[in-house]
Design a protein around this motif. Structure first.
Motif, PDB file in Angstrom:
ATOM      1  N   CYS A 120      44.319  15.919  22.004  1.00 24.94           N
ATOM      2  CA  CYS A 120      44.671  17.625  21.821  1.00 24.94           C
ATOM      3  C   CYS A 120      43.003  17.537  21.531  1.00 24.94           C
ATOM      4  N   ILE A 121      42.394  18.103  19.922  1.00 20.93           N
ATOM      5  CA  ILE A 121      41.112  17.255  19.627  1.00 20.93           C
ATOM      6  C   ILE A 121      40.518  16.914  20.333  1.00 20.93           C
ATOM      7  N   GLN A 122      40.862  16.111  20.723  1.00 20.93           N
ATOM      8  CA  GLN A 122      39.028  15.090  21.475  1.00 20.93           C
ATOM      9  C   GLN A 122      39.023  16.293  22.853  1.00 20.93           C
ATOM     10  N   TRP A 123      40.475  16.773  23.515  1.00 17.70           N
ATOM     11  CA  TRP A 123      40.577  17.141  24.607  1.00 17.70           C
ATOM     12  C   TRP A 123      39.389  18.867  24.462  1.00 17.70           C
ATOM     13  N   GLU A 124      39.834  19.416  23.590  1.00 13.99           N
ATOM     14  CA  GLU A 124      39.348  20.381  23.033  1.00 13.99           C
ATOM     15  C   GLU A 124      37.901  19.836  22.521  1.00 13.99           C
ATOM     16  N   TYR A 125      37.695  19.262  22.073  1.00 10.86           N
ATOM     17  CA  TYR A 125      35.821  18.794  22.081  1.00 10.86           C
ATOM     18  C   TYR A 125      35.768  18.418  23.497  1.00 10.86           C
ATOM     19  N   ASN A 126      35.823  17.600  24.292  1.00  8.71           N
ATOM     20  CA  ASN A 126      34.852  17.036  25.700  1.00  8.71           C
ATOM     21  C   ASN A 126      34.562  18.741  25.851  1.00  8.71           C
ATOM     22  N   LEU A 127      35.935  19.248  25.634  1.00  7.81           N
ATOM     23  CA  LEU A 127      35.625  21.324  26.687  1.00  7.81           C
ATOM     24  C   LEU A 127      34.534  21.653  26.104  1.00  7.81           C
ATOM     25  N   PHE A 128      34.897  22.082  24.889  1.00  8.91           N
ATOM     26  CA  PHE A 128      33.889  23.264  23.958  1.00  8.91           C
ATOM     27  C   PHE A 128      32.333  23.051  24.072  1.00  8.91           C
ATOM     28  N   VAL A 129      32.776  21.455  24.047  1.00 10.13           N
ATOM     29  CA  VAL A 129      31.045  20.847  22.846  1.00 10.13           C
ATOM     30  C   VAL A 129      30.700  20.022  24.771  1.00 10.13           C
ATOM     31  N   VAL A 130      31.421  18.680  24.433  1.00  6.50           N
ATOM     32  CA  VAL A 130      30.640  17.631  26.168  1.00  6.50           C
ATOM     33  C   VAL A 130      29.969  18.316  27.490  1.00  6.50           C
ATOM     34  N   GLN A 131      31.291  18.882  27.642  1.00 14.04           N
ATOM     35  CA  GLN A 131      30.677  19.982  29.009  1.00 14.04           C
ATOM     36  C   GLN A 131      30.068  20.996  28.590  1.00 14.04           C
ATOM     37  N   SER A 132      30.225  22.195  27.726  1.00  9.98           N
ATOM     38  CA  SER A 132      29.676  23.691  27.811  1.00  9.98           C
ATOM     39  C   SER A 132      28.267  22.817  27.442  1.00  9.98           C
ATOM     40  N   LEU A 133      27.556  21.579  26.576  1.00  6.64           N
ATOM     41  CA  LEU A 133      25.879  21.650  26.639  1.00  6.64           C
ATOM     42  C   LEU A 133      26.027  20.861  28.045  1.00  6.64           C
ATOM     43  N   LYS A 134      26.490  20.098  28.679  1.00  7.98           N
ATOM     44  CA  LYS A 134      26.164  20.228  29.587  1.00  7.98           C
ATOM     45  C   LYS A 134      25.843  20.626  30.853  1.00  7.98           C
ATOM     46  N   GLY A 135      26.622  21.679  31.161  1.00  6.39           N
ATOM     47  CA  GLY A 135      26.622  22.387  31.940  1.00  6.39           C
ATOM     48  C   GLY A 135      25.321  23.997  31.750  1.00  6.39           C
ATOM     49  N   GLY A 136      24.274  23.910  30.589  1.00 10.16           N
ATOM     50  CA  GLY A 136      23.572  24.798  30.088  1.00 10.16           C
ATOM     51  C   GLY A 136      22.246  23.811  30.059  1.00 10.16           C
ATOM     52  N   ILE A 137      22.652  22.506  30.253  1.00  8.80           N
ATOM     53  CA  ILE A 137      21.259  21.583  30.531  1.00  8.80           C
ATOM     54  C   ILE A 137      21.166  21.138  32.435  1.00  8.80           C
ATOM     55  N   ILE A 138      22.123  21.848  32.549  1.00 12.48           N
ATOM     56  CA  ILE A 138      21.994  21.177  33.692  1.00 12.48           C
ATOM     57  C   ILE A 138      21.485  22.634  35.149  1.00 12.48           C
ATOM     58  N   GLU A 139      22.394  24.195  33.955  1.00 15.53           N
ATOM     59  CA  GLU A 139      21.785  24.956  34.292  1.00 15.53           C
ATOM     60  C   GLU A 139      20.001  25.418  34.219  1.00 15.53           C
ATOM     61  N   LYS A 140      19.310  24.608  33.433  1.00 16.78           N
ATOM     62  CA  LYS A 140      18.018  24.831  33.319  1.00 16.78           C
ATOM     63  C   LYS A 140      17.654  24.073  34.143  1.00 16.78           C
ATOM     64  N   ARG A 141      18.339  22.671  34.638  1.00 13.04           N
ATOM     65  CA  ARG A 141      17.580  21.743  35.533  1.00 13.04           C
ATOM     66  C   ARG A 141      17.196  22.926  36.900  1.00 13.04           C
ATOM     67  N   ALA A 142      18.955  23.540  37.355  1.00 12.31           N
ATOM     68  CA  ALA A 142      18.794  23.819  38.299  1.00 12.31           C
ATOM     69  C   ALA A 142      17.448  25.129  38.770  1.00 12.31           C
ATOM     70  N   ILE A 143      17.840  25.832  37.658  1.00  7.24           N
ATOM     71  CA  ILE A 143      16.233  26.583  37.350  1.00  7.24           C
ATOM     72  C   ILE A 143      15.623  25.970  38.658  1.00  7.24           C
ATOM     73  N   ARG A 144      14.856  25.160  37.556  1.00  8.83           N
ATOM     74  CA  ARG A 144      13.049  24.365  37.884  1.00  8.83           C
ATOM     75  C   ARG A 144      13.616  23.928  39.007  1.00  8.83           C
ATOM     76  N   GLU A 145      14.804  23.141  39.941  1.00  9.03           N
ATOM     77  CA  GLU A 145      14.697  22.710  41.432  1.00  9.03           C
ATOM     78  C   GLU A 145      14.916  23.922  41.771  1.00  9.03           C
ATOM     79  N   ILE A 146      15.127  24.733  42.264  1.00 10.64           N
ATOM     80  CA  ILE A 146      14.834  26.090  43.095  1.00 10.64           C
ATOM     81  C   ILE A 146      13.814  27.182  42.744  1.00 10.64           C
ATOM     82  N   THR A 147      13.081  26.896  41.635  1.00  6.72           N
ATOM     83  CA  THR A 147      12.025  27.262  41.114  1.00  6.72           C
ATOM     84  C   THR A 147      10.746  26.831  42.384  1.00  6.72           C
TER      85      THR A 147
END
Length: 204
Positions: free
Chosen positions: A88-115
């Protein structure tokens, strides 16, 4: 790939374990403090639980606490413990830490690509009310006029419970501009971006 699906996803959603008001508004935390690593984000969540930061963001616990909440919720929801505390701890770590950071990085890449593909548009990251309440990640303006918004989501979002998808759509509709969705796969690759660019060009 961080695993955040399965029965624990259902349990987490139904019991509201990761709701921002009961855990931490993690994307707001990331945008405010811009952690560069998973360990730094874990530490930021802990710091905002144990201390009062000038940014005003408050966490309701640590990642371990959220995992413990998920673990304890099993008994109420299923009547038994199907997963260990560590799982359960691992699951929440994946959700809050791994996926959240990944989402932020991808958002920035999307902004660069659309620009790059739409130089006539001013492409920026959404913040505050638009981001948190209306679920918009990216804003597109042309000649100072707002044209559209984009929400960046993992492709797995399309397979989530209908009420989750509907919640996002309803939030989007509170804004009086079109909101498009841009999906990315498990490797972080943007999907069907050329189709999205075509739709955005039609906004002229």
């Amino acid at each position: 790939m961080a695993y955040t699906g399965g029965p624990l996803n259902e349990l987490n959603g139904k019991m509201g374990i990761s709701a921002p008001s009961r855990s931490v508004p993690v994307m707001k935390l990331i945008k405010t403090h811009q952690p560069k690593s998973k360990d730094e984000l874990v530490e930021l969540i802990r710091y905002h639980y144990e201390n009062t930061c000038t940014c005003g963001i408050k966490s309701q616990g640590t990642v371990t606490d959220f995992g413990r909440n998920l673990y304890e919720a099993q008994l109420k929801y299923w009547g038994k413990y199907r997963f260990s505390l560590q799982e359960c701890i691992q699951w929440e770590y994946n959700l809050f830490v791994v996926q959240s950071l990944k989402g932020g990085i991808i958002e920035k890449r999307a902004i660069r690509e659309i620009t790059r593909l739409l130089p006539e548009f001013d492409v920026t990251e959404a913040a505050g009310y638009l981001d948190e309440e209306l679920r918009i990640d990216i804003l597109l303006q042309k000649n100072g006029n707002m044209k559209a918004g984009i929400q960046v989501k993992p492709v797995t979002f399309t397979h989530m419970r209908a009420e989750v998808i509907t919640f996002n759509r309803i939030a989007n509709e509170k804004w009086n501009h079109p909101v498009f969705y841009l999906y990315y796969d498990k490797n972080g690759e943007l999907q069907h971006i050329s189709e999205l660019i075509g739709k955005l060009k039609d906004l002229r």
